[in-house]
Scaffold this active site. Structure first.
Site, PDB file in Angstrom:
ATOM      1  N   SER A   1       0.836  -1.207   0.000  1.00 53.76           N
ATOM      2  CA  SER A   1       0.000   0.000   0.000  1.00 53.76           C
ATOM      3  C   SER A   1       0.868   1.253   0.000  1.00 53.76           C
ATOM      4  CB  SER A   1      -0.898   0.017   1.238  1.00 53.76           C
ATOM      5  OG  SER A   1      -1.752  -1.091   1.235  1.00 53.76           O
TER       6      SER A   1
HETATM    7  N1  SAH Z   1      -0.742  -4.377   3.855  1.00 53.21           N
HETATM    8  C1  SAH Z   1      -0.040  -5.077   2.813  1.00 53.21           C
HETATM    9  C2  SAH Z   1      -0.994  -5.154   1.648  1.00 53.21           C
HETATM   10  C3  SAH Z   1      -0.651  -6.188   0.671  1.00 53.21           C
HETATM   11  S1  SAH Z   1      -1.830  -6.279  -0.670  1.00 53.21           S
HETATM   12  C4  SAH Z   1       1.208  -4.293   2.454  1.00 53.21           C
HETATM   13  O1  SAH Z   1       1.115  -3.059   2.404  1.00 53.21           O
HETATM   14  O2  SAH Z   1       2.255  -4.872   2.208  1.00 53.21           O
HETATM   15  C5  SAH Z   1      -3.052  -7.350   0.030  1.00 53.21           C
HETATM   16  C6  SAH Z   1      -2.546  -8.682   0.485  1.00 53.21           C
HETATM   17  O3  SAH Z   1      -3.664  -9.465   0.846  1.00 53.21           O
HETATM   18  C7  SAH Z   1      -1.808  -9.464  -0.599  1.00 53.21           C
HETATM   19  O4  SAH Z   1      -0.530  -9.775  -0.124  1.00 53.21           O
HETATM   20  C8  SAH Z   1      -2.656 -10.713  -0.794  1.00 53.21           C
HETATM   21  O5  SAH Z   1      -1.864 -11.846  -1.088  1.00 53.21           O
HETATM   22  C9  SAH Z   1      -3.370 -10.811   0.540  1.00 53.21           C
HETATM   23  N2  SAH Z   1      -4.631 -11.564   0.550  1.00 53.21           N
HETATM   24  C10 SAH Z   1      -5.679 -11.488  -0.315  1.00 53.21           C
HETATM   25  N3  SAH Z   1      -6.651 -12.355   0.047  1.00 53.21           N
HETATM   26  C11 SAH Z   1      -6.213 -12.981   1.170  1.00 53.21           C
HETATM   27  C12 SAH Z   1      -6.772 -13.983   2.011  1.00 53.21           C
HETATM   28  N4  SAH Z   1      -7.979 -14.535   1.784  1.00 53.21           N
HETATM   29  N5  SAH Z   1      -6.055 -14.391   3.071  1.00 53.21           N
HETATM   30  C13 SAH Z   1      -4.822 -13.875   3.338  1.00 53.21           C
HETATM   31  N6  SAH Z   1      -4.242 -12.941   2.567  1.00 53.21           N
HETATM   32  C14 SAH Z   1      -4.930 -12.478   1.502  1.00 53.21           C
END
Ligand code: SAH
Length: 289
Positions: free
Chosen positions: A124
């Site tokens: 993000s």
């Molecule tokens: N806060 C993180 C955001 C990563 S993007 C950062 O800033 O680094 C969102 C993340 O959610 C991704 O890594 C994706 O793999 C994860 N994600 C999506 N669906 C998910 C689920 N059902 N369970 C666990 N992780 C999930």
């Protein structure tokens, strides 16, 4: 993405097009598919709160277009000067956890934009991390329990751990094992390394829609991917007095603030409009569907 989306205001449309141009020009990558553009927040129509209105939009736009930031501290100072970071504790934690340790090599770490991290996911934007830390600050006091669903790079999980400290508990849940592995490596290089070693911080491979019951109930829950509806397991794992920040929606998404009162009643309000990757199954994410 620009051709697929409609925007809630002309300002939001201009904002998005501006930010996309910025991402392309900065990273020299081809634009990612719609589902991999996480946390591209579209601040709009909240005149009662100067932080989320067009007021911030115009100020952030100036910040973005003038961005030549090469140091973590300078990024934090910019976010403070634009009113995104308002508290000392949030500024301190974002200074201590250097974002450069969490972005893929070759990615500009301090540009205020989401960046691809592989697997159809993104880290993000700094202003989105700061916004979520501000919203959860009161629920990230020393000794409290925090859950970070979709922990991705592990940046926010590390921030949470620093805020709740060694007597608290910060738990990341991510369904891509490779991201869990690289997030642990990044945390090991960061100021949160001792907390990982002592066990106050842990990151797990799992389906975040189920939460992480082992360390429930949680004072703070952050969800870093957009749910079509708020998963019941997460509400169940929220402590009375606890607060959850979760993006909800499909193409149009709102960042919701969910509060569980002491009598266990739940209130939900909308903070702002956002754009995150979906909270979905691992297969659907890897397919990009
Ligand atoms: N806060 C993180 C955001 C990563 S993007 C950062 O800033 O680094 C969102 C993340 O959610 C991704 O890594 C994706 O793999 C994860 N994600 C999506 N669906 C998910 C689920 N059902 N369970 C666990 N992780 C999930």
């Amino acid at each position: 993405m620009p051709t697929l989306l409609q925007y809630s205001s002309p300002a939001a449309a201009a904002f998005s097009s501006h930010s996309l141009q910025l991402i392309r020009s900065i990273t020299s990558i081809s634009p990612p598919p719609p589902c991999s553009l996480a946390a591209l927040s579209l601040f709009c129509r909240r005149p009662s709160n100067p932080l989320t209105g067009n007021f911030l939009f115009s100020r952030m736009e100036r910040f973005w277009s003038g961005s030549g930031i090469t140091r973590n501290k300078a990024m934090v100072e910019q976010l403070q000067s634009y009113g995104v970071i308002r508290s000392k504790r949030v500024a301190e934690v974002m200074e201590k956890i250097d974002r450069a340790l969490f972005v893929p090599e070759g990615t500009p770490p301090y540009v205020d934009s989401p960046m691809p991290i592989g697997y159809n996911a993104t880290i993000s934007a700094p202003h989105m991390h700061a916004t979520c830390l501000q919203l959860l600050e009161e629920n990230l006091r020393p000794g409290m329990h925090a859950l970070d669903i979709g922990s991705g790079t592990g940046y926010l999980t590390a921030c949470f751990a620093m805020m709740v400290g060694p007597q608290g508990r910060a738990v990341g849940v991510e369904h891509i094992p490779e991201l869990v592995e690289s997030s642990v490596e990044s945390i090991r290089k960061s100021a949160a390394a001792p907390l990982l070693k002592e066990g106050a911080l842990s990151v797990h491979v799992g389906d975040g829609r189920l939460g992480w019951p082992e360390f429930a109930p949680y004072d703070a829950i952050h969800v870093g991917a957009a749910a079509s509806e708020i998963p019941k397991a997460l509400i169940d794992q929220l402590k009375p007095g606890g607060r959850m920040v979760i993006p909800v929606g499909n193409i149009f998404q709102d960042l919701k603030v969910v509060e569980k009162k002491m009598d266990c009643s739940v209130s939900i309000r909308t903070e702002t409009s956002v754009r995150y990757v979906p909270l979905t199954s691992r297969d659907a994410q890897l397919r990009g569907s």
